[in-house]
Design an enzyme around this catalytic site. Structure first.
Site, PDB file in Angstrom:
ATOM      1  N   ASP A  66       0.814  -1.217   0.000  1.00  0.00           N
ATOM      2  CA  ASP A  66       0.000   0.000   0.000  1.00  0.00           C
ATOM      3  C   ASP A  66       0.848   1.268   0.000  1.00  0.00           C
ATOM      4  OD1 ASP A  66       0.906  -0.500   2.581  1.00  0.00           O
ATOM      5  OD2 ASP A  66      -1.075  -0.908   3.390  1.00  0.00           O
ATOM      6  N   ASN A 134      -7.859  -3.026  14.169  1.00  0.00           N
ATOM      7  CA  ASN A 134      -9.235  -3.338  13.743  1.00  0.00           C
ATOM      8  C   ASN A 134      -9.277  -4.517  12.759  1.00  0.00           C
ATOM      9  OD1 ASN A 134      -8.197  -2.265  11.405  1.00  0.00           O
ATOM     10  ND2 ASN A 134      -9.604  -0.524  11.277  1.00  0.00           N
ATOM     11  N   HIS A 136      -7.421  -4.781   9.962  1.00  0.00           N
ATOM     12  CA  HIS A 136      -7.089  -4.494   8.564  1.00  0.00           C
ATOM     13  C   HIS A 136      -5.801  -5.182   8.144  1.00  0.00           C
ATOM     14  CE1 HIS A 136      -4.846  -0.446   9.556  1.00  0.00           C
ATOM     15  NE2 HIS A 136      -3.962  -1.409   9.397  1.00  0.00           N
ATOM     16  N   GLU A 141      -9.850  -1.981   5.238  1.00  0.00           N
ATOM     17  CA  GLU A 141     -10.515  -1.751   6.522  1.00  0.00           C
ATOM     18  C   GLU A 141     -11.730  -2.683   6.644  1.00  0.00           C
ATOM     19  OE1 GLU A 141      -8.888  -0.051   8.523  1.00  0.00           O
ATOM     20  OE2 GLU A 141      -8.275   1.932   7.809  1.00  0.00           O
TER      21      GLU A 141
HETATM   22  C1  F6R Z   1       1.436  -1.479   6.185  1.00  0.00           C
HETATM   23  C2  F6R Z   1       0.090  -2.061   6.259  1.00  0.00           C
HETATM   24  C3  F6R Z   1      -0.694  -2.082   7.518  1.00  0.00           C
HETATM   25  C4  F6R Z   1       0.125  -2.405   8.759  1.00  0.00           C
HETATM   26  C5  F6R Z   1      -0.747  -2.366  10.011  1.00  0.00           C
HETATM   27  C6  F6R Z   1       0.064  -2.625  11.260  1.00  0.00           C
HETATM   28  O1  F6R Z   1       1.965  -1.586   4.866  1.00  0.00           O
HETATM   29  O2  F6R Z   1      -0.365  -2.512   5.253  1.00  0.00           O
HETATM   30  O3  F6R Z   1      -1.732  -3.024   7.378  1.00  0.00           O
HETATM   31  O4  F6R Z   1       0.703  -3.674   8.603  1.00  0.00           O
HETATM   32  O5  F6R Z   1      -1.374  -1.121  10.102  1.00  0.00           O
HETATM   33  O6  F6R Z   1       0.957  -1.572  11.468  1.00  0.00           O
HETATM   34  P1  F6R Z   1       2.069  -1.655  12.609  1.00  0.00           P
HETATM   35  O7  F6R Z   1       3.033  -2.736  12.172  1.00  0.00           O
HETATM   36  O8  F6R Z   1       2.732  -0.302  12.574  1.00  0.00           O
HETATM   37  O9  F6R Z   1       1.394  -1.985  13.875  1.00  0.00           O
END
Ligand code: F6R
Length: 239
Positions: A66, A134, A136, A141
């Site tokens: 992403d 959540n 994702h 989401e």
């Molecule tokens: C990042 C992504 C997100 C993160 C998620 C967890 O490329 O796609 O899904 O993996 O938000 O983020 P952290 O590792 O910072 O807790």
């Protein structure tokens, strides 16, 4: 589904060994990468092992999950910048073989072309995921259709809040992002999801032991034929 529970340091080492094995068996492997805090230990270990000659990225290709909408790759909060800074600049991967969705061209055609490029490269061999509080994965989401491919999304308030720690203020956190879809992720031949810390414990319980539902995007992984979860003791504490 395989679930590996160990210390934060050890799960990074174990996950890194997946890359060593894959890239030695298939040097031209296609890798799906993630950003965020969770993979930092893994990336540090991959840099160490790559420099030590345990494996090479010379023939590999990568696709990131992403990118924030509106941020150019030179912006220090863009995911292109994150990947260069935390992995690509320190290993022998060819930069022109690393792909991150465009944060500037937000047209549905360009998003769909990302899936086409993944297919043309032979499909993702190993997709790395973190998980949002959540549920994702990528920026898919809760409520995202399981059939989705790469697309533009509006970030939830909880995700913007969680990610504001990297920005000067919440107002600077982009409101939208481009993300691989759930189907894009599920098309990967193998998937590894990493989770670290107590805050991830409730969502890991829902993901692994709750129903498969679009309300918990990561729960779809229960249906993947080759998925491994690398959890530290805290993230696994409610299982
Ligand atoms: C990042 C992504 C997100 C993160 C998620 C967890 O490329 O796609 O899904 O993996 O938000 O983020 P952290 O590792 O910072 O807790």
């Amino acid at each position: 589904m395989k679930i590996i529970i160990d210390s934060e340091k050890r799960i990074a080492e174990l996950a890194a060994q997946r890359y060593v094995k894959l890239l030695n068996e298939k040097p031209a492997a296609v890798l799906g990468y993630a950003t965020g805090s969770t993979p930092l230990g893994l990336y540090a270990e991959l840099i160490r092992l790559n420099k030590a000659g345990a494996f090479s990225y010379a023939q590999a290709t990568s696709f990131n999950l992403d990118e924030y909408a509106g941020l150019d790759g030179s912006h220090d909060q863009s995911y292109r910048y994150f990947m260069n800074h935390n992995l690509f600049d320190h290993v022998d991967i060819r930069k022109d073989h690393t792909f991150v969705p465009s944060g500037l061209d937000l047209s549905p055609e360009t998003a769909a072309a990302y899936d086409k490029a993944i297919e043309a490269a032979g499909g993702i061999d190993l997709q790395l995921l973190g998980i949002g509080n959540n549920g994702h994965i990528g920026f898919n989401e809760p409520g995202t259709p399981f059939g989705s491919i790469t697309h533009l999304v509006e970030l939830t308030e909880s995700t913007r809040q969680a990610n504001s720690r990297f920005f000067a203020s919440i107002d600077e956190v982009p409101t939208h992002a481009v993300t691989m879809g759930i189907r894009t992720v599920m098309n990967a031949k193998s998937v590894i999801l990493m989770a670290i810390g107590k805050a991830k414990a409730p969502i890991m319980k829902e993901t692994l032991q709750g129903p498969v539902t679009e309300n918990v995007p990561a729960s779809v992984l229960q249906l993947h034929p080759d998925v491994e979860f690398y959890l530290d003791y805290d993230a696994a504490s409610l299982l």
